[in-house]
Design a protein around this motif. Structure first.
Motif, mmCIF file in Angstrom:
data_model
loop_
_atom_site.group_PDB
_atom_site.id
_atom_site.type_symbol
_atom_site.label_atom_id
_atom_site.label_comp_id
_atom_site.label_asym_id
_atom_site.label_seq_id
_atom_site.Cartn_x
_atom_site.Cartn_y
_atom_site.Cartn_z
ATOM 1 N N SER A 127 9.106 3.222 11.861
ATOM 2 C CA SER A 127 10.105 3.579 10.859
ATOM 3 C C SER A 127 10.988 2.367 10.570
ATOM 4 N N ARG A 128 11.085 2.006 9.295
ATOM 5 C CA ARG A 128 11.846 0.830 8.889
ATOM 6 C C ARG A 128 13.338 0.979 9.188
ATOM 7 N N ILE A 130 3.742 8.380 6.571
ATOM 8 C CA ILE A 130 3.745 7.183 5.723
ATOM 9 C C ILE A 130 4.480 7.398 4.406
ATOM 10 N N THR A 131 5.287 6.395 4.049
ATOM 11 C CA THR A 131 6.046 6.447 2.802
ATOM 12 C C THR A 131 5.093 6.541 1.599
ATOM 13 N N GLN A 166 5.565 3.009 8.248
ATOM 14 C CA GLN A 166 4.490 2.156 7.753
ATOM 15 C C GLN A 166 3.821 1.414 8.901
ATOM 16 N N PHE A 167 2.749 0.680 8.554
ATOM 17 C CA PHE A 167 2.127 -0.259 9.478
ATOM 18 C C PHE A 167 2.916 -1.562 9.394
ATOM 19 N N PRO A 168 2.937 -2.363 10.451
ATOM 20 C CA PRO A 168 3.596 -3.676 10.364
ATOM 21 C C PRO A 168 2.940 -4.551 9.300
ATOM 22 N N GLN A 169 3.759 -5.321 8.619
ATOM 23 C CA GLN A 169 3.270 -6.210 7.574
ATOM 24 C C GLN A 169 4.293 -7.309 7.355
ATOM 25 N N VAL A 173 15.355 -10.210 14.252
ATOM 26 C CA VAL A 173 15.767 -9.495 13.037
ATOM 27 C C VAL A 173 14.985 -8.177 13.031
ATOM 28 N N PRO A 174 15.548 -7.113 13.629
ATOM 29 C CA PRO A 174 14.793 -5.858 13.754
ATOM 30 C C PRO A 174 14.411 -5.255 12.397
ATOM 31 N N GLU A 175 13.102 -4.986 12.253
ATOM 32 C CA GLU A 175 12.611 -4.378 11.018
ATOM 33 C C GLU A 175 12.362 -2.889 11.186
ATOM 34 N N PHE A 176 12.198 -2.468 12.449
ATOM 35 C CA PHE A 176 11.899 -1.069 12.737
ATOM 36 C C PHE A 176 12.901 -0.504 13.742
#
Length: 161
Positions: A35-36, A140-141, A44-47, A122-125
């Protein structure tokens, strides 16, 4: 008089995406989703973006380290083509000058003992879970679903999932 409007050429950000299987694969097929931190309930999946001069594989390992705190994965398979999607309006403004992303997908397996750590520089999730194939689209979004379905179906047909 020519009233035709110039058609804008869309600009896509080069990007890699990782479909991460748990270390229990192939005995048990579970997918990592997260979760973002910047969009509520956007799983989402990491990207992440591919830097200038970087190969997609190099970007894959760098992005995994930056986003989930580990690059301890084995590449199982690579989607054979690049896929693109447009950003929804709420995200497009923040991602200017890009209209969307052009992505290379990798199917990877966490190595046994790999430790996921979302408390990165820099936390993305904010949270993650592992889910079976049948539950992925419950999370998934919406705007990523068509691409995810296409890529996952390819890996299923090829016998990886």
């Amino acid at each position: 008089m020519n009233d035709r409007k110039e058609k804008k050429t869309k600009k896509y950000r080069p990007n890699v995406a990782a479909i991460i299987l748990s270390s229990k694969y192939p005995e048990k097929v579970e997918f990592f989703i997260a979760s973002r931190s910047d969009v509520k309930d956007a799983w989402q999946f990491p990207q992440g973006g591919i830097d200038e001069g970087e190969s997609p594989r190099e970007a894959l390992f760098r992005e995994l380290k930056e986003e989930i705190g580990t690059d301890e994965v084995e590449i199982v398979a690579e989607f054979p083509e690049w896929v693109s999607y447009d950003f929804p309006e709420m995200i497009a403004k923040k991602m200017y000058p890009f209209d969307g992303q052009r992505q290379k997908y990798f199917l990877v397996r966490l190595k046994p003992g790999a430790k996921i750590n979302l408390e990165t520089e820099v936390p993305e999730f904010v949270q993650y879970t592992f889910v079976p194939y049948g539950k992925i689209f419950d999370y998934i979004t919406y705007f990523k679903r068509p691409i995810y379905k296409k890529v996952l179906e390819y890996f299923r047909k090829k016998g990886y999932l």
